[in-house]
Each structure stands twice: as C-alpha cells, then as structure tokens.
Scaffold this motif. Structure first.
Motif, PDB file in Angstrom:
ATOM      1  N   ARG A   8       0.849  -1.199   0.000  1.00 32.93           N
ATOM      2  CA  ARG A   8       0.000   0.000   0.000  1.00 32.93           C
ATOM      3  C   ARG A   8       0.880   1.242   0.000  1.00 32.93           C
ATOM      4  O   ARG A   8       2.004   1.211   0.513  1.00 32.93           O
ATOM      5  CB  ARG A   8      -0.831   0.056   1.266  1.00 32.93           C
ATOM      6  CG  ARG A   8      -1.782  -1.078   1.487  1.00 32.93           C
ATOM      7  CD  ARG A   8      -2.546  -0.828   2.776  1.00 32.93           C
ATOM      8  NE  ARG A   8      -3.547  -1.850   3.037  1.00 32.93           N
ATOM      9  CZ  ARG A   8      -3.328  -2.920   3.799  1.00 32.93           C
ATOM     10  NH1 ARG A   8      -2.149  -3.102   4.372  1.00 32.93           N
ATOM     11  NH2 ARG A   8      -4.269  -3.802   3.998  1.00 32.93           N
ATOM     12  N   LEU A   9       0.363   2.336  -0.501  1.00 33.98           N
ATOM     13  CA  LEU A   9       1.051   3.616  -0.376  1.00 33.98           C
ATOM     14  C   LEU A   9       1.073   4.016   1.092  1.00 33.98           C
ATOM     15  O   LEU A   9       0.125   3.749   1.828  1.00 33.98           O
ATOM     16  CB  LEU A   9       0.324   4.691  -1.182  1.00 33.98           C
ATOM     17  CG  LEU A   9       0.507   4.603  -2.696  1.00 33.98           C
ATOM     18  CD1 LEU A   9      -0.472   5.555  -3.375  1.00 33.98           C
ATOM     19  CD2 LEU A   9       1.921   4.934  -3.102  1.00 33.98           C
ATOM     20  N   LYS A  10       2.160   4.657   1.531  1.00 31.64           N
ATOM     21  CA  LYS A  10       2.202   5.149   2.912  1.00 31.64           C
ATOM     22  C   LYS A  10       1.150   6.233   3.107  1.00 31.64           C
ATOM     23  O   LYS A  10       0.733   6.893   2.133  1.00 31.64           O
ATOM     24  CB  LYS A  10       3.602   5.699   3.211  1.00 31.64           C
ATOM     25  CG  LYS A  10       4.640   4.612   3.412  1.00 31.64           C
ATOM     26  CD  LYS A  10       6.003   5.207   3.720  1.00 31.64           C
ATOM     27  CE  LYS A  10       7.031   4.096   3.878  1.00 31.64           C
ATOM     28  NZ  LYS A  10       8.400   4.619   3.982  1.00 31.64           N
ATOM     29  N   GLY A  11       0.756   6.439   4.359  1.00 33.07           N
ATOM     30  CA  GLY A  11      -0.338   7.334   4.682  1.00 33.07           C
ATOM     31  C   GLY A  11      -0.304   8.707   4.023  1.00 33.07           C
ATOM     32  O   GLY A  11      -1.299   9.156   3.472  1.00 33.07           O
ATOM     33  N   ASP A  15      -2.714   9.369  -3.328  1.00 40.84           N
ATOM     34  CA  ASP A  15      -3.103   8.188  -4.074  1.00 40.84           C
ATOM     35  C   ASP A  15      -3.906   8.613  -5.299  1.00 40.84           C
ATOM     36  O   ASP A  15      -5.112   8.845  -5.233  1.00 40.84           O
ATOM     37  CB  ASP A  15      -3.945   7.279  -3.166  1.00 40.84           C
ATOM     38  CG  ASP A  15      -4.269   5.962  -3.844  1.00 40.84           C
ATOM     39  OD1 ASP A  15      -4.194   5.893  -5.081  1.00 40.84           O
ATOM     40  OD2 ASP A  15      -4.591   5.013  -3.125  1.00 40.84           O
ATOM     41  N   ARG A  37      -8.279   3.934  -1.275  1.00 42.90           N
ATOM     42  CA  ARG A  37      -6.833   3.738  -1.449  1.00 42.90           C
ATOM     43  C   ARG A  37      -6.628   2.492  -2.301  1.00 42.90           C
ATOM     44  O   ARG A  37      -7.273   1.465  -2.088  1.00 42.90           O
ATOM     45  CB  ARG A  37      -6.138   3.528  -0.096  1.00 42.90           C
ATOM     46  CG  ARG A  37      -6.376   4.609   0.936  1.00 42.90           C
ATOM     47  CD  ARG A  37      -5.636   5.888   0.686  1.00 42.90           C
ATOM     48  NE  ARG A  37      -4.206   5.802   0.922  1.00 42.90           N
ATOM     49  CZ  ARG A  37      -3.364   6.811   0.669  1.00 42.90           C
ATOM     50  NH1 ARG A  37      -3.817   7.950   0.171  1.00 42.90           N
ATOM     51  NH2 ARG A  37      -2.084   6.683   0.895  1.00 42.90           N
ATOM     52  N   ILE A  71       7.889   5.180  -0.748  1.00 45.43           N
ATOM     53  CA  ILE A  71       6.482   5.606  -0.717  1.00 45.43           C
ATOM     54  C   ILE A  71       5.504   4.501  -0.345  1.00 45.43           C
ATOM     55  O   ILE A  71       4.323   4.760  -0.154  1.00 45.43           O
ATOM     56  CB  ILE A  71       6.044   6.221  -2.071  1.00 45.43           C
ATOM     57  CG1 ILE A  71       6.299   5.231  -3.216  1.00 45.43           C
ATOM     58  CG2 ILE A  71       6.763   7.529  -2.348  1.00 45.43           C
ATOM     59  CD1 ILE A  71       5.601   5.633  -4.500  1.00 45.43           C
ATOM     60  N   GLU A  72       5.995   3.258  -0.239  1.00 47.24           N
ATOM     61  CA  GLU A  72       5.067   2.152   0.018  1.00 47.24           C
ATOM     62  C   GLU A  72       5.417   1.378   1.281  1.00 47.24           C
ATOM     63  O   GLU A  72       6.577   1.332   1.696  1.00 47.24           O
ATOM     64  CB  GLU A  72       5.064   1.181  -1.176  1.00 47.24           C
ATOM     65  CG  GLU A  72       4.454   1.768  -2.430  1.00 47.24           C
ATOM     66  CD  GLU A  72       4.622   0.879  -3.652  1.00 47.24           C
ATOM     67  OE1 GLU A  72       3.796   0.952  -4.559  1.00 47.24           O
ATOM     68  OE2 GLU A  72       5.617   0.123  -3.708  1.00 47.24           O
ATOM     69  N   GLN A  73       4.389   0.758   1.862  1.00 43.83           N
ATOM     70  CA  GLN A  73       4.624  -0.182   2.961  1.00 43.83           C
ATOM     71  C   GLN A  73       3.999  -1.516   2.572  1.00 43.83           C
ATOM     72  O   GLN A  73       3.084  -1.557   1.761  1.00 43.83           O
ATOM     73  CB  GLN A  73       4.010   0.350   4.254  1.00 43.83           C
ATOM     74  CG  GLN A  73       2.514   0.561   4.190  1.00 43.83           C
ATOM     75  CD  GLN A  73       2.010   1.465   5.303  1.00 43.83           C
ATOM     76  OE1 GLN A  73       2.788   2.035   6.057  1.00 43.83           O
ATOM     77  NE2 GLN A  73       0.701   1.582   5.399  1.00 43.83           N
ATOM     78  N   TYR A  74       4.518  -2.595   3.164  1.00 51.19           N
ATOM     79  CA  TYR A  74       3.974  -3.908   2.816  1.00 51.19           C
ATOM     80  C   TYR A  74       3.557  -4.671   4.061  1.00 51.19           C
ATOM     81  O   TYR A  74       4.007  -4.388   5.166  1.00 51.19           O
ATOM     82  CB  TYR A  74       4.985  -4.718   1.994  1.00 51.19           C
ATOM     83  CG  TYR A  74       6.301  -4.937   2.693  1.00 51.19           C
ATOM     84  CD1 TYR A  74       7.382  -4.100   2.467  1.00 51.19           C
ATOM     85  CD2 TYR A  74       6.466  -5.980   3.601  1.00 51.19           C
ATOM     86  CE1 TYR A  74       8.587  -4.291   3.124  1.00 51.19           C
ATOM     87  CE2 TYR A  74       7.665  -6.179   4.255  1.00 51.19           C
ATOM     88  CZ  TYR A  74       8.726  -5.334   4.008  1.00 51.19           C
ATOM     89  OH  TYR A  74       9.915  -5.522   4.664  1.00 51.19           O
ATOM     90  N   GLU A  75       2.664  -5.623   3.857  1.00 46.61           N
ATOM     91  CA  GLU A  75       2.164  -6.458   4.929  1.00 46.61           C
ATOM     92  C   GLU A  75       2.157  -7.893   4.388  1.00 46.61           C
ATOM     93  O   GLU A  75       1.660  -8.140   3.297  1.00 46.61           O
ATOM     94  CB  GLU A  75       0.736  -6.008   5.261  1.00 46.61           C
ATOM     95  CG  GLU A  75       0.049  -6.738   6.376  1.00 46.61           C
ATOM     96  CD  GLU A  75      -1.439  -6.325   6.506  1.00 46.61           C
ATOM     97  OE1 GLU A  75      -2.183  -7.010   7.194  1.00 46.61           O
ATOM     98  OE2 GLU A  75      -1.825  -5.305   5.883  1.00 46.61           O
TER      99      GLU A  75
END
Lengths: 79, 79
Positions: A8-11, A15, A37, A71-75
């Motif tokens: 996902r894009l960071k907060g 977007d 988002r 710019i992104e975070q992952y889970e």
C-alpha cells in the motif's frame, strides 16, 4: 506454503488512482464511498524451506522487488 | 464501514506482472518462489447506509469500475 503480500502507499502519499476512482464514483452518484486507497496484492508459493525461512525470503523479496520503500509499505500474511 | 476489495486475474489468464517478478527472482537466485500472481487491493469507506446496503454498493462499484469482468474476479471483505 502460500503467502499474500499487500503493498500500500504510505499514509501521507497522494493516491492518484484512489482519487480517480472517487471522482468517477461521484459522477455516478455514489457519494457515500470515501477514502479510497489502491494498492497491489501479490500472492506466491514458497517451497522447500521451513516456515520461518519462507517468511524471511518473502520479506527479503518485498524489500528487493515488490515494494518501493520510499512511498510504500507492505504487509505479509500467510494465505 | 470499511471494505477491502481484492481484484485478481481469473485463473486461466496470463499474469504478465507475475511472470516478470518470477523472472526477476530467478535472476537473484530465489528459486523456491513460484506461482506468483499480482492483483489490486482497493480499500474504501462507505458511510451513511446500512451494512447490507453498503455491501451492495461496493458490489455494484466492483462491476462498474473496479474490476474488468472479462479477465478479472473480485472478492469483497469487511476490513
């Protein structure tokens, strides 16, 4: 072992795809749908290693190839 | 109420992004990672309607705008 990675894009990051969908929906009178988002979902199998090692490999691949850490975070989830 | 929509290519459809990632990983010696499929995740809020109506709206929006029914399938989850 199958994993699901959500990228996902960071907060704080704008977007653009989400905004485009929101605009499209307003044109079609869906006014209650908000805060849209858009991200990516990547599903993959990891074979021939232990559960811990499998997760470590997925983590490494996320950093290397699947997500842009600026710019992104992952889970990571087990699917 | 927040929903998560997963949009994936249907089973038989060639996943070009997934293949590209697989090739990239083989070049980097991650040979155990296979069957990579790439999709989209869309997260959105639905306000001011009942739970049933909210889900119906998300379903409608999926068909209208979020997924291409010819090659993609979608899955709606409450987040």
């Amino acid at each position: 072992m199958r994993f699901q990675v959500l990228v996902r894009l960071k907060g704080g990051v704008l977007d653009v795809q989400g905004k485009a969908i929101e605009t499209g929906l307003k044109d079609k009178k869906f006014n209650g749908l908000k805060n849209i988002r858009v991200g990516r979902v990547i599903e993959l199998d990891v074979d021939g290693v232990s559960a811990t090692e499998a997760r470590a490999q997925v983590e490494e691949v996320c950093k290397l190839l699947l997500a842009n850490p600026v710019i992104e975070q992952y889970e990571i989830k087990e699917a």
